[in-house]
Design an enzyme around this catalytic site. Structure first.
Site, PDB file in Angstrom:
ATOM      1  N   ASP A  33       0.816  -1.209   0.000  1.00  0.00           N
ATOM      2  CA  ASP A  33       0.000   0.000   0.000  1.00  0.00           C
ATOM      3  C   ASP A  33       0.853   1.263   0.000  1.00  0.00           C
ATOM      4  O   ASP A  33       1.332   1.697   1.053  1.00  0.00           O
ATOM      5  CB  ASP A  33      -0.902  -0.013   1.255  1.00  0.00           C
ATOM      6  N   ASP A 218      -1.546   5.623  -5.213  1.00  0.00           N
ATOM      7  CA  ASP A 218      -1.937   4.752  -4.102  1.00  0.00           C
ATOM      8  C   ASP A 218      -2.255   3.337  -4.585  1.00  0.00           C
ATOM      9  O   ASP A 218      -3.373   3.070  -5.045  1.00  0.00           O
ATOM     10  CB  ASP A 218      -3.162   5.352  -3.392  1.00  0.00           C
TER      11      ASP A 218
HETATM   12  N1  LIG Z   1      -4.501   3.173   0.794  1.00  0.00           N
HETATM   13  C1  LIG Z   1      -5.779   2.433   0.783  1.00  0.00           C
HETATM   14  C2  LIG Z   1      -5.689   1.268   1.705  1.00  0.00           C
HETATM   15  O1  LIG Z   1      -4.724   0.334   1.242  1.00  0.00           O
HETATM   16  C3  LIG Z   1      -7.001   0.562   1.851  1.00  0.00           C
HETATM   17  S1  LIG Z   1      -6.908  -0.513   3.252  1.00  0.00           S
HETATM   18  C4  LIG Z   1      -7.890  -1.817   2.796  1.00  0.00           C
HETATM   19  C5  LIG Z   1      -9.180  -1.872   3.304  1.00  0.00           C
HETATM   20  C6  LIG Z   1      -9.992  -2.965   2.983  1.00  0.00           C
HETATM   21  C7  LIG Z   1      -9.524  -3.958   2.110  1.00  0.00           C
HETATM   22  C8  LIG Z   1      -8.241  -3.867   1.597  1.00  0.00           C
HETATM   23  C9  LIG Z   1      -7.428  -2.795   1.930  1.00  0.00           C
HETATM   24  C10 LIG Z   1      -8.104   1.590   2.076  1.00  0.00           C
HETATM   25  O2  LIG Z   1      -8.762   1.892   0.854  1.00  0.00           O
HETATM   26  C11 LIG Z   1      -8.153   3.070   0.300  1.00  0.00           C
HETATM   27  C12 LIG Z   1      -6.967   3.336   1.212  1.00  0.00           C
HETATM   28  O3  LIG Z   1      -7.485   2.815   2.412  1.00  0.00           O
END
Ligand SMILES: N[C@H]1[C@H](O)[C@@H](Sc2ccccc2)[C@@H]2OC[C@H]1O2
Length: 328
Positions: A33, A218
């Site tokens: 991420d 992102d």
């Molecule tokens: N940077 C992103 C992050 O990785 C995900 S966390 C996530 C939540 C549920 C399922 C999978 C991942 C969330 O959506 C957008 C932003 O926050």
């Protein structure tokens, strides 16, 4: 100097991209991420119901794990999901790039969307360490810790539609994209890989400007969330496109001809996002109505997620805080 490459495998429907890391001898398949900065894992401290279906890191089985006394984390994500727990350190190896004392955040609570997403066993945050949520002392990301020992202070995302790509640390594989990378300055103030993005073009139409437009790259966001004026201009060119509040965004007939979208990155490169990739997924069983991969966001900060990464190879340079892109 080291490098490391791991396969980036899309979940069904390209909802997210998963890659394996090794923590203290245990392999964990994780969601990388670039929009957050905590490395947290499903683990044996979680309630059994939350552990079900996941690979759970067991700190007691790692000879190199050390608890970080008194440390905790609590993170909330843009989509409302979240996780919280305690913290330790361990050796993390991602495709050969290794950090010997990486903060490993052990969730003791996770939101339901994470529990249900059984393909993912945690997140590897790759944004700037200033966003890390560990208290009392914020911890560094894997990339921040690895940077000085990498052949080059970079990591790259090569994400593909319905195909296996790669995350690489320490090198840029120029066979994975067309032409050369265009580099843009990153504004690190908010802790994201943030750059200016003020010019847009729908298909071969007129260019449009969003004064002061900014965006972040992102990998953890599935879609591409852009300024409402841009999104409206885009879907005005798609016959049958409607803003469907019930479904939660713009839909269109699945057989619609979708134009490419060009977005500027840093003022001197127009990144082409393929129209085909903006057809994200059917919303009905018959597959007649499809959900747009481009959706509006009300905040000034646009979020260029996996829909963009499928058209653009992206290099993140932590040495000079720039972001490079090229079509792939
Ligand atoms: N940077 C992103 C992050 O990785 C995900 S966390 C996530 C939540 C549920 C399922 C999978 C991942 C969330 O959506 C957008 C932003 O926050």
């Amino acid at each position: 100097a080291s490098t490391g490459t791991v396969a980036a495998t899309p979940e069904t429907g390209d909802v997210e991209y998963l890659a394996p890391i090794n923590i203290g001898g245990q392999t964990m398949v994780m969601d990388f991420d670039s929009g957050s900065s905590d490395l947290w894992v499903f683990n044996t401290q979680l309630a059994a119901a939350s552990q079900t279906g996941h690979t759970n890191f067991d700190p007691s089985k790692s000879t190199t794990f050390k608890l970080m006394q008194g440390a905790s984390f609590s993170i909330s994500y843009g989509d409302g999901s979240g996780a919280a727990g305690n913290v330790g350190t361990d050796t993390v190896n991602i495709g050969g790039a290794t950090v010997t004392s990486q903060a490993i955040e052990l969730a003791t609570a996770v939101s339901s969307s994470f529990v249900q997403d059984t393909q993912s066993n945690g997140l590897v945050g790759l944004a700037y360490s200033k966003l890390n949520t560990v208290k009392p002392t914020a911890q560094k990301t894997f990339f921040d810790n690895a940077k000085s020992s990498l052949a080059e202070p970079v990591f790259t995302a090569d994400l593909r539609h319905n195909a296996v790509g790669a995350y690489t640390f320490g090198a840029i594989d120029s066979t994975k994209f067309n032409g050369s990378l265009s580099w843009a300055a990153v504004n690190t103030t908010n802790g994201f890989w943030q750059f200016s993005s003020t010019k847009f073009q729908v298909g071969t139409g007129a260019a449009m400007t969003v004064a002061g437009g900014q965006a972040i790259a992102d990998t953890g966001t599935t879609l591409m969330l852009a300024n409402a004026a841009v999104v409206n201009a885009y879907y005005s060119q798609v016959t049958g496109a409607v803003n469907n509040q019930t479904v939660g965004g713009v839909t269109f007939p699945c057989n619609a001809q979708l134009p490419d979208l060009q977005v500027d990155v840093g003022g001197n490169y127009m990144a082409v996002v393929r129209g085909d990739d903006i057809n994200f997924a059917p919303v009905d069983n018959a597959g007649t109505t499809c959900f747009g991969g481009l959706q509006a966001i009300s905040s000034d900060l646009q979020i260029y997620g996996d829909i963009m990464f499928k058209s653009q190879f992206v290099a993140f340079n932590g040495g000079n805080n720039t972001i490079g892109m090229a079509p792939h």
